[in-house]
Design a protein around this motif. Structure first.
Motif, mmCIF file in Angstrom:
data_model
loop_
_atom_site.group_PDB
_atom_site.id
_atom_site.type_symbol
_atom_site.label_atom_id
_atom_site.label_comp_id
_atom_site.label_asym_id
_atom_site.label_seq_id
_atom_site.Cartn_x
_atom_site.Cartn_y
_atom_site.Cartn_z
ATOM 1 N N GLN A 135 0.819 -1.219 0.000
ATOM 2 C CA GLN A 135 0.000 0.000 0.000
ATOM 3 C C GLN A 135 0.852 1.269 0.000
ATOM 4 O O GLN A 135 0.367 2.345 -0.242
ATOM 5 C CB GLN A 135 -0.968 0.043 1.197
ATOM 6 N N SER A 136 2.155 1.135 0.270
ATOM 7 C CA SER A 136 2.941 2.369 0.276
ATOM 8 C C SER A 136 3.282 2.808 -1.154
ATOM 9 O O SER A 136 3.772 3.892 -1.383
ATOM 10 C CB SER A 136 4.228 2.171 1.075
ATOM 11 N N ALA B 47 -7.989 -5.418 6.387
ATOM 12 C CA ALA B 47 -6.617 -4.917 6.431
ATOM 13 C C ALA B 47 -6.589 -3.547 5.764
ATOM 14 O O ALA B 47 -7.486 -3.216 4.990
ATOM 15 C CB ALA B 47 -5.690 -5.887 5.708
ATOM 16 N N PRO B 48 -5.561 -2.751 6.079
ATOM 17 C CA PRO B 48 -5.516 -1.401 5.519
ATOM 18 C C PRO B 48 -5.213 -1.418 4.016
ATOM 19 O O PRO B 48 -4.517 -2.292 3.525
ATOM 20 C CB PRO B 48 -4.382 -0.706 6.272
ATOM 21 N N THR B 49 -5.731 -0.421 3.320
ATOM 22 C CA THR B 49 -5.432 -0.291 1.900
ATOM 23 C C THR B 49 -4.405 0.794 1.624
ATOM 24 O O THR B 49 -3.872 0.904 0.535
ATOM 25 C CB THR B 49 -6.713 0.039 1.103
ATOM 26 N N PHE B 50 -4.151 1.678 2.595
ATOM 27 C CA PHE B 50 -3.087 2.649 2.437
ATOM 28 C C PHE B 50 -2.587 3.030 3.825
ATOM 29 O O PHE B 50 -3.176 2.651 4.828
ATOM 30 C CB PHE B 50 -3.560 3.879 1.648
ATOM 31 N N ARG C 125 -4.483 2.767 7.094
ATOM 32 C CA ARG C 125 -5.832 3.316 7.019
ATOM 33 C C ARG C 125 -6.621 2.644 5.916
ATOM 34 O O ARG C 125 -6.066 1.900 5.098
ATOM 35 C CB ARG C 125 -5.754 4.822 6.734
ATOM 36 N N GLY C 126 -7.893 3.011 5.899
ATOM 37 C CA GLY C 126 -8.744 2.544 4.799
ATOM 38 C C GLY C 126 -8.953 1.043 4.830
ATOM 39 O O GLY C 126 -8.768 0.360 3.823
ATOM 40 N N ALA D 262 -8.407 3.279 -0.053
ATOM 41 C CA ALA D 262 -9.792 3.657 0.279
ATOM 42 C C ALA D 262 -9.761 4.960 1.054
ATOM 43 O O ALA D 262 -10.185 5.047 2.206
ATOM 44 C CB ALA D 262 -10.434 2.540 1.100
ATOM 45 N N ASP D 263 -9.226 5.998 0.377
ATOM 46 C CA ASP D 263 -9.101 7.292 1.054
ATOM 47 C C ASP D 263 -10.042 8.314 0.452
ATOM 48 O O ASP D 263 -9.812 9.511 0.527
ATOM 49 C CB ASP D 263 -7.648 7.778 0.964
#
Lengths: 450, 288, 271
Positions: free
Chosen positions: A8-9, A287-290, A302-303, A342-343
């Motif tokens: 995601q980074s 789980a986070p997407t970003f 996050r996301g 997902a921001d």
């Protein structure tokens, strides 16, 4: 297990698209190079049993060994507490496999060729990673496992580190484990009988579609969390429920998101043929997407978006021949499928949640505890791509492995196996330029454990 | 008059054979064992065969019990108690009278249940067929099985209700039969004869400690306890009391012994209500 | 990778597999039939007492055709030191210490040794007294018992718990408790054997039962004297056994209506 930087980074989807297949290949390297297979001669020394008592052919467990493990590495004969051991007994085992191997990948982007894809083949003498397994009982009904594990260059991490409270309320139906541990896959990647770079992992235990950013949901990796489990006295019926942090077992990366792994199985005594087992599992979570960074360093994920994997499995014995069957259906959120954060950014047009079906059939022929043959065929078929523009078979996998292990001796102090294996993996559209990626491994290993 | 001076090699070998206070019983040779490979076992509906059992034995049992079943496996030297020597045909956990062979079911149960406070694991996870096959293979080690049938299981009457009278009668039996000589007045295994006990391989052995243990060597139920002192544990100093204890008295003793053990039981509750205390006969006599 | 290379690889693997199959079968069968146990194990025990069936035949004998054997069993060696046991259990019955002599020597002769004719095929009928072992003052009475294969009675005259724990070669191991006041019990020792009897409650209590192959067995009396009568004339092996000193044997010829002298001397550096 070193996973590298979470996907995601990366802000560019196409970068993720090209990095990911290579990451998959490198991941296969890492996995095979640093297995944590629990073949533990320290247990043999503690209890005066040969390896063959607990293992059909180590590291694969038989019914007795599975019950020993379920009891918290205890034989339940009132001599399990370490006070019964000679004080100089130290529960340490190490395992490593010096080997000769040949790896070949058909399409690798070569810088010197301006990024053109070329076949790369390597062969020679090499080392596997090292596992140092220390496990057993701290006290009656309190068991532990600590596995410092290194890759083949000697860089260490903790593969497992857990404490388990066994037989709570004096019942085998309630046990609680906390720390970093292997998920309760009865078909365990940590005790698989193939070790090569391409054959040393179940593809389905790590599968993500091409372009998908969900690096969590890898049921083959050890995870951090808490697990409640239980079993009947002879482990014919087993269940477990685990609550995990969604960080794929990596430390210092709490992501404020959690997942659950649930599994249950039941075994039948079929008389002369053996003990057969069927069961199912479900892995669901988010789980986070970003992630947000501070000065370039990730500070929080996050996301959160969700995912799930579910399926059934069976182990069927016909005297010396046995078949392991496994099926999985997987689903990732469309955000993962398109590597989209997902921001608030909208998904690309026509984005859908990717789904797939997969399975493998693994055949073993145990001539005796000192000679073991294995063959595995594994398939993953995408049933829905994240993007409608993608080819319908983008990311499909075909994998074949065959090999055998020969153990020159079988007793209660140490183990040695001469391991021979060939493995072939093909993934559609996974090469840097989106073509079919094929890799093969040939391995002759001297697998020893003390 | 003939006097013969000592033939030292002959003397030493025969002296070793006869001069031991405990003489080991005859070992079976590998040839004799091979002739018994057709041995079968019958446990419930299962029929086990020694040929099939051989593979399982080599996988699970050989490290302790040895290839010849004589308790001389490579790990045996570090174990206490030592693994059983199957060639003698003497077994601890039986439902048959002392001096007789156990039933196939006795052996099957021992394999599945394991033996408390020893290295013998609970092999319950093995399939039923595999355990039956192992019973047949264990039997094939001893020529006793060629010439003798297992004893008849002892008659065990139905367990009566636990009552205060029965517990008191059981305590009286415990005194009269002098169980406390080995097991101690509180059943802690610290009786006056406890320190000098040895098993049939001349290894030191402790009497059962009722005070600390909930399960026995041969099981954990009242019925298992009944069988233990009514058949004796052959191969150990624990004798059979079947000739002197009547079945009804035996149940009384079972109930009293339960009051010595930890954990909850009806017997313990009644004993507490009675204010039952262990009696030290030697203290009462002002001796020792 | 070309297809040819793939098949070459696979056949190489297959060939290695066949080799491993051969090697493993050899390794597995070797490792399981010849244990790598560090201690050697005694071969099957065979003593002159453990013959399964003696095949002895009883027949009527003419007085004139039989002779006798008599003599003494002597001891020539260092003085015998008794083993001392501190009594921890039942001192009111057993006393406070027990002294057990591994060899009972009186006037230079060994009492309680067993003398017998090992290989006599036929002769008189068995005439041993009805076998009974009693436990008195925490000792087995008698210390050595001769019997023919069959029932053996067990008693306890003491007012304390004893058990009879029988260890045998050709007969089964038996362990019976005889609490104080209990009635006489019985066990069966069917086969010719040398049987050790011990009481687990009292460590020093040991006795021996010789289940005889034939009636020509006798226990030496005080001074080591023994006499065997009614022996059909012939040439035999005469043996003696003592629990701590072991066995000796000699050949002997018995003449009719004569008493043949035979003796044994145990030479020992100390017991």
């Amino acid at each position: 297990m070193q996973m590298g930087i979470p996907m995601q980074s990366s802000s560019s989807r196409s970068l993720a698209g090209s990095v990911l297949p290579i990451a998959l290949v490198l991941l296969a390297f890492e996995l095979a190079g640093s297995f944590s297979a629990n073949a533990i001669p320290a247990f043999a020394r503690k209890y005066s049993l040969p390896c063959s008592a607990c293992h059909e052919a180590w590291p694969k467990l038989n019914t007795f060994g599975q019950t020993f493990k379920d009891n918290g590495y205890q034989l339940m004969n009132e001599h399990d507490s370490p006070i019964w051991q000679n004080p100089s007994y130290w529960p340490v085992t190490f395992r490593i496999t010096p080997n000769f191997h040949r790896e070949s990948t058909n399409r690798v982007a070569i810088d010197q060729a301006g990024g053109a894809e070329q076949r790369v083949t390597n062969q020679g003498f090499d080392l596997s990673g090292l596992d140092i397994l220390t496990g057993g009982t701290l006290y009656k009904n309190i068991s532990f496992l600590l596995t410092p594990s290194s890759d083949n260059s000697g860089t260490f991490h903790f593969e497992s580190a857990w404490v388990r409270f066994d037989n709570l309320v004096k019942s085998p139906w309630l046990n609680v484990k906390a720390g970093k541990f292997e998920l309760d896959n009865i078909i365990s990647e940590k005790r698989m009988m193939s070790l090569s770079n391409n054959g040393g992992s179940f593809k389905l235990y790590h599968f993500v579609p091409v372009g998908d950013s969900n690096t969590f949901a890898q049921i083959g990796d050890n995870q951090l969390g808490v697990e409640g489990s239980g079993h009947s006295l002879d482990s014919r019926t087993r269940y477990s429920v685990a609550v995990l942090s969604s960080n794929d077992g990596n430390v210092n990366l709490p992501s404020n998101s959690y997942s659950t792994f649930v599994t249950a199985s039941h075994a039948f005594d079929t008389g002369k043929l053996g003990v057969d087992r069927v069961g199912g599992y479900l892995f669901v979570g988010e789980a986070p997407t970003f992630s947000l960074t501070s000065g370039g360093t990730t500070v929080v994920g996050r996301g959160n978006k969700s995912f799930h994997r579910e399926g059934v499995f069976g182990l069927f014995y016909l005297k010396k021949l046995d078949f392991t069957l496994y099926y999985q259906h997987g689903w990732d959120s469309a955000f993962f499928g398109t590597s989209a954060p997902a921001d608030g950014t909208p998904l690309p047009a026509g984005a859908r949640a990717p789904t797939w079906n997969g399975g493998f059939i693994e055949t073993h022929f145990t001539v005796n505890p000192q000679l073991f043959f294995i063959q595995r065929s594994e398939w993953v078929r995408m049933s829905r791509q994240a993007l409608a523009t993608s080819a319908s078979n983008l990311g499909d996998i075909d994998a074949y492995t065959a090999g055998f292990r020969w153990y020159p001796f079988m007793f209660s102090r140490a183990g040695f196996a001469f391991h021979n294996e060939y493995s072939l993996v093909r993934q559609k559209g996974a090469s840097p330029k989106g073509l079919n990626l094929t890799g093969s491994s040939l391995l002759f290993g001297f697998d020893f454990a003390f | 008059m003939h006097t013969k001076s000592m033939n030292w090699p002959l003397f030493m070998s025969i002296a070793m054979l006869f001069a031991l206070p405990v003489v080991s019983e005859g070992q079976t040779t590998e040839d004799q064992q091979r002739q018994q490979m057709g041995m079968e076992s019958h446990v419930g509906k299962l029929t086990g065969s020694a040929k099939e059992g051989q593979l399982a034995y080599q996988r699970y049992c050989i490290g302790c019990h040895g290839a010849l079943g004589d308790g001389a496996g490579e790990n045996a030297q570090w174990m206490e108690p030592r693994p059983r020597n199957f060639t003698r045909g003497t077994f601890r956990c039986r439902s048959t009278a002392t001096g007789t062979l156990p039933t196939d079911e006795d052996l099957y149960d021992t394999i599945g249940r394991g033996l408390l406070n020893s290295n013998m694991p609970q092999w319950r996870p093995l399939s039923k067929q595999e355990r039956a096959d192992l019973v047949a293979y264990v039997k094939h080690f001893s020529t006793r099985y060629a010439s003798e049938k297992p004893g008849a299981p002892i008659e065990i009457p139905a367990e009566p209700e636990v009552t205060a009278e029965r517990i008191k009668a059981g305590q009286a039996s415990f005194q009269k039969l002098e169980c406390w000589k080995c097991h101690g007045v509180e059943g802690r295994g610290n009786g006056p004869s406890a320190d000098s006990l040895t098993d049939d391989q001349n290894m030191p052995i402790k009497p059962f400690n009722f005070h600390d243990e909930t399960s026995f060597k041969c099981g954990s139920s009242d019925r298992d306890l009944y069988k233990i002192f009514m058949t004796g544990l052959d191969g150990s100093p624990m004798p059979s009391f079947a000739d002197t204890v009547k079945p009804d008295q035996a149940w009384n003793l079972v109930f009293y012994l339960r009051t010595l053990q930890p954990g909850r039981s009806k017997a313990k509750t009644i004993a507490r209500q009675l204010g039952l205390k262990p009696v030290n006969p030697e203290a009462a006599n002002g001796l020792d | 990778m070309t297809r040819n290379n793939k098949f070459r690889r696979l056949s190489l693997t297959g060939g290695l597999g066949a080799l491993a199959l051969l090697g493993s079968t050899i390794a597995w069968s070797r490792s399981t039939s010849h244990p790598a146990a560090p201690e050697g194990r005694a071969a099957s025990a065979s003593g002159s007492q453990s013959a399964a069936s003696s095949g002895y035949v009883v027949r009527t004998l003419e007085q004139s055709t039989t002779g006798a054997i008599s003599g003494r069993i002597l001891y020539n060696g260092k003085p015998v030191v008794p083993k001392r046991f501190t009594v921890t259990s039942d001192t009111s019955v057993c006393g406070t210490t027990k002294e057990i002599y591994p060899v009972r020597i009186e006037e230079g002769g060994i009492a309680d040794a067993v003398v017998w004719i090992d290989d006599i095929p036929s002769g008189k009928a068995f005439d041993f007294p009805s076998p009974l072992i009693d436990q008195k003052k925490c000792s087995f009475v008698p210390h050595i018992l001769l019997m023919k294969g069959g029932g053996l009675k067990l008693g306890n005259t003491d007012l304390c718990l004893h058990n009879i724990h029988v260890f045998a070669h050709a007969n089964r191991e038996v362990n019976k408790a005889i609490p104080p006041g209990a009635e006489t019990q019985e066990i069966t020792l069917a086969r010719a054997d040398l049987v050790t009897v011990r009481c687990d409650v009292h460590k020093w209590m040991n006795s021996y039962v010789v289940v005889a192959k034939n009636p020509y067995y006798v226990i030496t009396g005080a001074g080591g004297q023994f006499r065997l009568e009614g022996v059909p004339a012939g040439h035999y092996h005469l043996k003696v056994w003592q629990e701590s000193l072991g066995e000796l044997d000699q050949e002997i010829t018995v003449e009719p209506a004569k008493s043949t002298e035979a003796g044994f001397t145990y030479r020992s550096k100390g017991v």
